[in-house]
Design a protein around this motif. Structure first.
Motif, PDB file in Angstrom:
ATOM      1  N   PHE A  20       1.573  37.647   1.978  1.00 12.58           N
ATOM      2  CA  PHE A  20       2.319  38.524   1.064  1.00 12.58           C
ATOM      3  C   PHE A  20       1.938  39.995   1.199  1.00 12.58           C
ATOM      4  CE2 PHE A  20      -1.537  37.908  -1.332  1.00 12.58           C
ATOM      5  CZ  PHE A  20      -1.704  39.100  -2.026  1.00 12.58           C
ATOM      6  N   TYR A  21       0.774  40.266   1.800  1.00 12.72           N
ATOM      7  CA  TYR A  21       0.360  41.671   1.948  1.00 12.72           C
ATOM      8  C   TYR A  21       1.330  42.429   2.850  1.00 12.72           C
ATOM      9  CZ  TYR A  21      -4.352  40.749   0.058  1.00 12.72           C
ATOM     10  OH  TYR A  21      -5.408  40.435  -0.740  1.00 12.72           O
ATOM     11  N   SER A  22       1.665  43.628   2.452  1.00 13.24           N
ATOM     12  CA  SER A  22       2.447  44.487   3.342  1.00 13.24           C
ATOM     13  C   SER A  22       1.553  44.922   4.488  1.00 13.24           C
ATOM     14  CB  SER A  22       2.934  45.727   2.596  1.00 13.24           C
ATOM     15  OG  SER A  22       3.687  45.360   1.471  1.00 13.24           O
ATOM     16  N   THR A  23       2.153  45.249   5.604  1.00  8.79           N
ATOM     17  CA  THR A  23       1.373  45.739   6.738  1.00  8.79           C
ATOM     18  C   THR A  23       0.683  47.053   6.372  1.00  8.79           C
ATOM     19  OG1 THR A  23       1.459  46.469   9.031  1.00  8.79           O
ATOM     20  CG2 THR A  23       3.388  46.917   7.698  1.00  8.79           C
ATOM     21  N   THR A  24      -0.415  47.358   7.043  1.00 10.43           N
ATOM     22  CA  THR A  24      -1.100  48.631   6.793  1.00 10.43           C
ATOM     23  C   THR A  24      -0.783  49.665   7.876  1.00 10.43           C
ATOM     24  OG1 THR A  24      -3.038  47.596   7.807  1.00 10.43           O
ATOM     25  CG2 THR A  24      -3.018  47.768   5.413  1.00 10.43           C
ATOM     26  N   GLU A  28      -0.981  31.157   3.864  1.00 11.22           N
ATOM     27  CA  GLU A  28      -1.010  30.742   2.469  1.00 11.22           C
ATOM     28  C   GLU A  28      -1.494  31.843   1.529  1.00 11.22           C
ATOM     29  OE1 GLU A  28      -3.569  27.354   2.657  1.00 11.22           O
ATOM     30  OE2 GLU A  28      -2.195  26.320   4.019  1.00 11.22           O
ATOM     31  N   ARG A  29      -2.546  32.532   1.966  1.00 14.62           N
ATOM     32  CA  ARG A  29      -3.208  33.442   1.035  1.00 14.62           C
ATOM     33  C   ARG A  29      -2.836  34.908   1.205  1.00 14.62           C
ATOM     34  NH1 ARG A  29      -9.303  32.815  -0.299  1.00 14.62           N
ATOM     35  NH2 ARG A  29      -8.413  34.038  -1.968  1.00 14.62           N
ATOM     36  N   CYS A  30      -2.525  35.315   2.431  1.00 10.82           N
ATOM     37  CA  CYS A  30      -2.434  36.753   2.694  1.00 10.82           C
ATOM     38  C   CYS A  30      -1.111  37.222   3.294  1.00 10.82           C
ATOM     39  CB  CYS A  30      -3.576  37.182   3.613  1.00 10.82           C
ATOM     40  SG  CYS A  30      -5.187  36.954   2.856  1.00 10.82           S
ATOM     41  N   ALA A  78      -3.379  52.928   3.178  1.00 10.95           N
ATOM     42  CA  ALA A  78      -2.154  52.321   3.703  1.00 10.95           C
ATOM     43  C   ALA A  78      -1.613  51.267   2.741  1.00 10.95           C
ATOM     44  CB  ALA A  78      -2.423  51.710   5.069  1.00 10.95           C
ATOM     45  N   GLN A  96       2.598  41.175  -6.192  1.00  5.90           N
ATOM     46  CA  GLN A  96       1.726  41.611  -5.095  1.00  5.90           C
ATOM     47  C   GLN A  96       0.343  42.000  -5.629  1.00  5.90           C
ATOM     48  OE1 GLN A  96       3.962  40.837  -2.334  1.00  5.90           O
ATOM     49  NE2 GLN A  96       3.359  42.779  -1.434  1.00  5.90           N
ATOM     50  N   ASN A 139      -6.997  37.262  -4.733  1.00  6.88           N
ATOM     51  CA  ASN A 139      -7.699  37.195  -3.448  1.00  6.88           C
ATOM     52  C   ASN A 139      -9.043  37.910  -3.481  1.00  6.88           C
ATOM     53  OD1 ASN A 139      -5.773  35.673  -2.221  1.00  6.88           O
ATOM     54  ND2 ASN A 139      -5.004  37.264  -0.861  1.00  6.88           N
ATOM     55  N   ILE A 151     -12.214  43.113   6.353  1.00  9.30           N
ATOM     56  CA  ILE A 151     -12.059  42.850   4.913  1.00  9.30           C
ATOM     57  C   ILE A 151     -11.001  41.766   4.706  1.00  9.30           C
ATOM     58  CG2 ILE A 151     -11.320  43.844   2.712  1.00  9.30           C
ATOM     59  CD1 ILE A 151     -12.531  46.533   3.696  1.00  9.30           C
ATOM     60  N   ARG A 182       4.002  53.418   4.657  1.00  5.73           N
ATOM     61  CA  ARG A 182       2.681  52.874   4.346  1.00  5.73           C
ATOM     62  C   ARG A 182       1.675  53.959   3.948  1.00  5.73           C
ATOM     63  NH1 ARG A 182       3.978  49.787   2.329  1.00  5.73           N
ATOM     64  NH2 ARG A 182       2.109  48.544   2.258  1.00  5.73           N
ATOM     65  N   GLU A 210      -1.924  47.641  -1.996  1.00 11.02           N
ATOM     66  CA  GLU A 210      -2.762  46.450  -1.923  1.00 11.02           C
ATOM     67  C   GLU A 210      -4.109  46.801  -1.282  1.00 11.02           C
ATOM     68  OE1 GLU A 210       0.111  44.331   0.298  1.00 11.02           O
ATOM     69  OE2 GLU A 210       1.513  44.656  -1.342  1.00 11.02           O
ATOM     70  N   ARG A 227      -1.502  38.824  -6.937  1.00 10.92           N
ATOM     71  CA  ARG A 227      -2.072  38.008  -5.867  1.00 10.92           C
ATOM     72  C   ARG A 227      -3.242  38.716  -5.186  1.00 10.92           C
ATOM     73  NH1 ARG A 227       1.716  34.689  -2.104  1.00 10.92           N
ATOM     74  NH2 ARG A 227      -0.363  33.800  -1.795  1.00 10.92           N
ATOM     75  N   GLN A 248     -11.130  37.516   3.331  1.00  7.97           N
ATOM     76  CA  GLN A 248     -10.279  36.800   2.371  1.00  7.97           C
ATOM     77  C   GLN A 248      -9.812  35.459   2.944  1.00  7.97           C
ATOM     78  OE1 GLN A 248      -7.265  39.238   0.533  1.00  7.97           O
ATOM     79  NE2 GLN A 248      -8.786  40.587  -0.359  1.00  7.97           N
ATOM     80  N   TYR A 254     -10.622  47.395   7.999  1.00 11.08           N
ATOM     81  CA  TYR A 254      -9.624  46.724   7.173  1.00 11.08           C
ATOM     82  C   TYR A 254      -9.470  45.270   7.603  1.00 11.08           C
ATOM     83  CZ  TYR A 254      -5.213  44.976   5.482  1.00 11.08           C
ATOM     84  OH  TYR A 254      -4.266  44.168   4.921  1.00 11.08           O
ATOM     85  N   ASP A 293       7.529  43.389   8.776  1.00 10.60           N
ATOM     86  CA  ASP A 293       6.706  42.185   8.749  1.00 10.60           C
ATOM     87  C   ASP A 293       5.266  42.509   8.335  1.00 10.60           C
ATOM     88  OD1 ASP A 293       5.275  39.866   9.399  1.00 10.60           O
ATOM     89  OD2 ASP A 293       6.671  39.363  10.999  1.00 10.60           O
TER      90      ASP A 293
END
Lengths: 474, 474
Positions: A342-346, A338-340, B181, B209, B216, A188, B322, B184, B212, A192, A185, A149
């Motif tokens: 899609f980012y993979s977890t860090t 909506e915007r973020c 990590a 990815q 952003n 940052i 990651r 992105e 987008r 966004q 992070y 996730d």
């Protein structure tokens, strides 16, 4: 003082610190410099070689740990008698790794670490940590390899939500939490969600990491001095007219103040006056409180979705873990979706799962209790030792966190004390290191004394060293 | 079709998917719906309940794995005879965890995963991974707890630099590498080095990815169709006039093309014409090549510091790890030092050390060789199976990476095929899913077939299912 001819190669094949180390080592082992000679100070050497001071320090530490040089308290570094060094160690391919091993082997040459971000490493629950890793790395646990996730694993967010509610009065659902690799992070990422061209107001002094992160994001950053009673007065906020406030209401860093309820309510009200206003609550080390009741979070009394809550496991478990979390108000969570989303977890899945089990099985609670006791003892030791010395004018910000501030009656400058301490093998910082703008009306130097890292014995040792530095000057 | 009354509570105490699961489960176990009845499609249910489709899928998967419903290929989900379910499992506090275990227990209900980002999890070196973790988590290894180098540990950067030089012809020193990590995060960090208001040109189709992420960041993003011979022609670039090009020259995603040397040199020359121009080379999966010589990186032929090289361990080890890295040209490295060196690393020290040992001790090389063999066999199996079917018009982008593209002669629409496949228990994607703008002149649907995840047997099974879908339609 001896002189060395050091030619640094900038091609990066050999790290700079290793080149410095190697030059000096060779000079010593070839007998070109003799026993008892004084080395240039790290500051001088850094300037001379046009490298950073930490590079020189790394080289000196390596020489120290291998017994080529020795550190004499308050005097500097001297060349040792190397006749006794009957076996010169071979350098491995991986110098850093090697260095670390050496550091462990020769703890007596290590700095006494009184920096504010030091924590206690001696009581880390390695056993439990190992066992959890082992259980999670079983052959058929494919899920530990899957990407998972983006917001962070549900199970971990669930465990964090429960902990935050119980320990910090934070009202949130797992769905409001975003896990990330460190506060910087997350700030940052937050930018966004909040959009460009924001104006953030910070307290002065403050966490410089956050200050610099906001600068890099491109935000306008203003600073206002923190008042004695805690926090920034409302009229000053109205003057500066920011959109965002970055606050540490439960334990201001580095001053250690607690923001009174009245001021908290004022700020919350201020935030509701405009849709684009938010309070960023950085609850960095409120796990540790040694006197009085724990102070619930600002987020817990916010009923308008105006507080963005930030927390971390850096102080409660270990800084190397790189796990922080952010609790978003519902509106911002929607923007995140909506915007973020899609980012993979860090944060790696394994780290997340280990942490989840650590929390779920109650290890985290037990660890915090144990550490609170250990830190309380260190805190009490430091305060009682300090009370012996006449140069201690005032102690601030005690009874919570992992450091306190000491106002010192001396003719020395703050950075002079820090400098001298370092030469004596002790790392500490002055308050001005955390000031974005200079404070007016300061009379005496103020030093931050972190007691997370040193043992009680080392606390006594360190304060005795500090006493020598301050009294030698008189 | 049966109807359920499902009331969702939005307070987040219970995850939505669990509420859906629980409602349906209760209806079934209470006997309110009977064996053999058809459930609404996940799409319909998601629309009806106003939740995301993946939430419904999660609920259905849970019901599947617990035996309440069954999936009939190409028909949908049906209620099972639950008389046989003599023991209804108690739900644990941690549903996700539970679900995963169930998933492992009942592999037959899992989707056949033909998505392009799937990798093989069955051959992961768990043994070695466990052993390295164990050795690094010894009681006295305090350094595993320390915050470490913001840029990433020197040892890991050193190991990556060596690997990149040998395997990809990348010319870099450990000092040029920044560990982060995920790609992105590294792109976001990179934007802080490059500055605001940049204009990036991407290939179409591309990694969404990255697209987008650039959006952003606030960059202007343009897209130009990739040409048959690989890459974007120079005249188009001059027309669009960007500062940055985002490229995958060794293996374009998703088309799989290789950029010819002539075009590479053209682009490098273009970049040197202006100080602010850079090429971002995303070398995402070039570890896997089954035919011909490996293609060296664009970075390796750049002598003007114009290429920013990005790499990841997501495909070569596991996506959940990651860990990505970025090789910066000297000038940008200087900007990094000034502006971003204060950031803490986003990768835990343990992950970094495990990876370093994995590389240093040669496990990584051996793992890659083993996986290359496994993937080659899967690739060959998929190609040979596809050759049997008359609907296969053309195969593109084979012989490298972990997926290929198949142009299909059919009257069905691309998303119809994807949809049908999913109903039959097979996940795959159409090419249009990766298009930022619609391609002109496309005649036939094109499907991406990832062969990283499925076994050779599952590849046969999956293609037979796809054949049924396509021929049933005729």
């Amino acid at each position: 003082m001896i002189e060395f001819m050091i030619h640094l190669q900038g091609d990066g094949n050999i790290p700079l610190y290793e080149q410095i180390y190697e030059s000096i080592r060779k000079n010593i082992s070839d007998g070109k410099v003799s026993q008892g000679e004084k080395l240039p100070s790290t500051r001088f050497m850094a300037k001379y070689l046009q490298v950073s001071r930490s590079t020189v320090e790394l080289a000196y530490e390596q020489l120290l740990s291998e017994g080529y040089i020795e550190s004499q308290p308050c005097r500097g570094y001297y060349v040792c008698d190397i006749a006794d060094l009957y076996e010169l160690q071979e350098k491995s391919l991986y110098p850093k790794e090697n260095l670390e091993q050496e550091e462990i082997d020769s703890k007596e040459t290590k700095y006494l670490d009184f920096t504010a971000d030091g924590i206690d490493y001696k009581h880390f629950p390695f056993n439990i940590w190992r066992k959890i890793h082992k259980n999670l790395l079983l052959d058929d646990r494919d899920e530990i390899l899957l990407s998972g996730d983006g917001q962070g694993e549900y199970g971990l967010r669930n465990a964090i939500a429960k902990y935050l509610y119980q320990a910090r009065g934070v009202k949130c659902e797992p769905d409001d939490i975003v896990i990330g690799a460190g506060n910087e992070y997350l700030l940052i990422l937050l930018s966004q969600l909040l959009g460009e061209k924001k104006h953030v107001l910070m307290e002065n002094p403050t966490y410089l990491q956050a200050y610099r992160t906001f600068e890099n994001i491109g935000y306008q950053v203003s600073c206002v001095s923190v008042e004695e009673e805690g926090g920034i007065p409302l009229e000053k906020i109205r003057q500066v007219a920011p959109n965002l406030l970055y606050l540490m209401p439960s334990h201001q860093f580095p001053l250690g103040g607690v923001m009174p309820l009245k001021r908290r309510l004022e700020l919350l009200k201020w935030a509701t006056e405009d849709e684009g206003r938010f309070l960023i609550e950085d609850d960095h080390d409120s796990e540790y409180r040694y006197k009085g009741k724990p102070i619930p979070s600002l987020q817990g009394i916010d009923s308008h979705g105006k507080v963005i809550y930030l927390g971390t496991f850096s102080k409660s478990i270990a800084p190397s873990l790189r796990v922080s979390y952010m609790v978003l108000p519902k509106d911002l969570k929607k923007v995140y979706e909506e915007r973020c989303a899609f980012y993979s977890t860090t944060v790696s899945r394994l780290s997340q799962d280990v942490l989840r089990v650590f929390l779920e099985e109650g290890h985290f609670g037990r660890h915090l209790n144990k550490m609170r006791g250990i830190y309380r003892n260190k805190h009490d030791k430091l305060v009682s030792v300090l009370k012996k010395y006449p140069w201690v004018k005032k102690i601030h910000g005690d009874n919570a966190g992992l450091h306190l501030l000491v106002e010192i009656e001396t003719t020395m400058e703050e950075n002079e004390i820090v400098e001298k301490a370092r030469e004596c093998g002790m790392k500490l910082e002055g308050l001005s290191a955390y000031e974005v703008m200079e404070q007016k009306g300061e009379c005496f130097p103020t030093i931050l004394l972190g007691y997370g890292n040193p043992s009680e014995e080392e606390i006594e040792q360190g304060m005795e060293l500090l006493n020598q530095i301050l009294t030698a000057q008189k």
